[in-house]
Design an enzyme around this catalytic site. Structure first.
Site, PDB file in Angstrom:
ATOM      1  N   ASP A 280      -8.066  11.311 -39.965  1.00 39.66           N
ATOM      2  CA  ASP A 280      -6.902  10.896 -39.073  1.00 39.66           C
ATOM      3  C   ASP A 280      -5.861  10.218 -39.899  1.00 39.66           C
ATOM      4  OD1 ASP A 280      -8.670   8.835 -39.659  1.00 39.66           O
ATOM      5  OD2 ASP A 280      -8.587   8.009 -37.646  1.00 39.66           O
TER       6      ASP A 280
ATOM      7  N   LYS B 198     -15.799   9.702 -29.240  1.00 38.26           N
ATOM      8  CA  LYS B 198     -14.892   8.745 -28.373  1.00 38.26           C
ATOM      9  C   LYS B 198     -13.744   7.921 -29.328  1.00 38.26           C
ATOM     10  CE  LYS B 198     -18.974   7.531 -25.785  1.00 38.26           C
ATOM     11  NZ  LYS B 198     -19.881   6.314 -25.316  1.00 38.26           N
ATOM     12  N   PHE B 199     -13.959   7.603 -30.488  1.00 36.33           N
ATOM     13  CA  PHE B 199     -13.083   7.066 -31.457  1.00 36.33           C
ATOM     14  C   PHE B 199     -11.837   7.984 -31.662  1.00 36.33           C
ATOM     15  CE2 PHE B 199     -11.077   6.615 -35.499  1.00 36.33           C
ATOM     16  CZ  PHE B 199     -10.639   5.152 -35.627  1.00 36.33           C
ATOM     17  N   GLU B 200     -12.334   9.319 -31.856  1.00 32.13           N
ATOM     18  CA  GLU B 200     -11.028  10.290 -32.001  1.00 32.13           C
ATOM     19  C   GLU B 200     -10.517  10.677 -30.965  1.00 32.13           C
ATOM     20  OE1 GLU B 200     -10.693  14.726 -33.822  1.00 32.13           O
ATOM     21  OE2 GLU B 200     -12.627  13.772 -33.512  1.00 32.13           O
TER      22      GLU B 200
ATOM     23  N   ASP C 141     -13.573   7.148 -45.535  1.00 32.51           N
ATOM     24  CA  ASP C 141     -12.968   5.986 -45.713  1.00 32.51           C
ATOM     25  C   ASP C 141     -11.456   6.505 -46.225  1.00 32.51           C
ATOM     26  OD1 ASP C 141     -11.745   3.554 -46.310  1.00 32.51           O
ATOM     27  OD2 ASP C 141     -13.626   2.559 -46.553  1.00 32.51           O
TER      28      ASP C 141
ATOM     29  N   ASP D 254     -25.955   7.235 -52.748  1.00 32.17           N
ATOM     30  CA  ASP D 254     -24.788   7.562 -52.803  1.00 32.17           C
ATOM     31  C   ASP D 254     -24.503   9.109 -53.099  1.00 32.17           C
ATOM     32  OD1 ASP D 254     -22.204   7.900 -53.995  1.00 32.17           O
ATOM     33  OD2 ASP D 254     -22.977   7.558 -56.121  1.00 32.17           O
TER      34      ASP D 254
END
Length: 251
Positions: free
Chosen positions: A183, A219-221, A147, A124
């Site tokens: 995002d 790649k996600f962005e 998240d 954590d």
């Protein structure tokens, strides 16, 4: 004899979570992990990881050298961590992640690219900051796409909160930076509000910052940008002690 299905292979646990009671920004769940990620944990975890401890970490000893140390919280699959560490060999990168798949993925990247300036703590991040990072010892902190906990009732789980930022700032050297990216526009506004409210921080831009060259597009962005989704970067620096003190007194 019954032909029962074979049980799934055990998940390799690199670090057992502690019993701390603060609100966590993550939920432990049995996530998918590939055989190659399991193998990387088994083979390379002892070489590149640091176990959680409740005493301050000697960063120079941990990395085998004295160099500016950047803390990355929640490195995911480690793609960004790897690329930044390759581009900035003069800096040390301490990655904190809780999920086995991400730890295994980054260990593979470290081994395949022969990177010597990354260390991993699987624990954590709040406890790592509180117990292992000495005040004023960090040159920077990266928090990329944490998240967003989009449901309103879950906003309390978001990592970027005033108490967390106060703790993080206390671990930064004067002039060190915090770089966040998200995002989710609502979370971006919360980040901006929380970071702007800390008297020891100074925004490097009027509001949001352009993406710096050192943060690569994932790649996600890229896929999200093609679909018209926004991405917001925020870069704040810790003020010199005298400036922070005078601002607090003036307020």
């Amino acid at each position: 004899m019954l032909n029962l299905p074979k049980p799934p292979p055990p998940i390799v646990t690199a670090q057992t979570p502690s019993g701390s009671t603060h609100i966590r920004s993550f939920v432990h769940r049995r996530a998918h992990i590939t055989p190659s990620q399991e193998q990387a944990i088994a083979e390379w975890l002892p070489r590149w990881s640091i176990r959680y401890q409740n005493t301050p970490l000697d960063l120079a000893a941990a990395f085998g050298r004295s160099a500016p140390t950047i803390l990355e919280i929640g490195f995911g699959m480690g793609e960004t961590t790897q690329q930044i560490a390759q581009a900035r060999p003069g800096d040390n990168f301490l990655g904190v992640e809780v999920f086995n798949a991400g730890v295994g993925a980054l260990l593979k990247r470290i081994h395949e690219h022969e990177l010597d300036n990354i260390r991993i703590i699987q624990h954590d991040a709040v406890e790592v900051l509180r117990d292992m990072i000495a005040p004023g010892s960090l040159a920077g902190a990266h928090i990329y796409f944490p998240d967003p906990w989009p449901k309103k009732r879950h906003h309390k789980r978001r990592l970027i909160q005033p108490a967390f930022i106060e703790l993080l700032v206390s671990r930064l050297a004067p002039g060190a930076y915090i770089h966040c990216a998200t995002d989710w526009e609502h979370y971006a506004q919360q980040m901006l509000d929380v970071l702007s409210a800390d008297p020891k921080l100074s925004n490097t831009c009027a509001n949001y910052a352009p993406r710096p060259d050192y943060r690569p597009l994932t790649k996600f962005e890229n896929r999200g940008l093609r679909l018209g989704h926004g991405v917001w970067d925020l870069i704040f620096t810790r003020r010199p002690q005298a400036d922070a003190a005078s601002n607090t007194k003036a307020d």
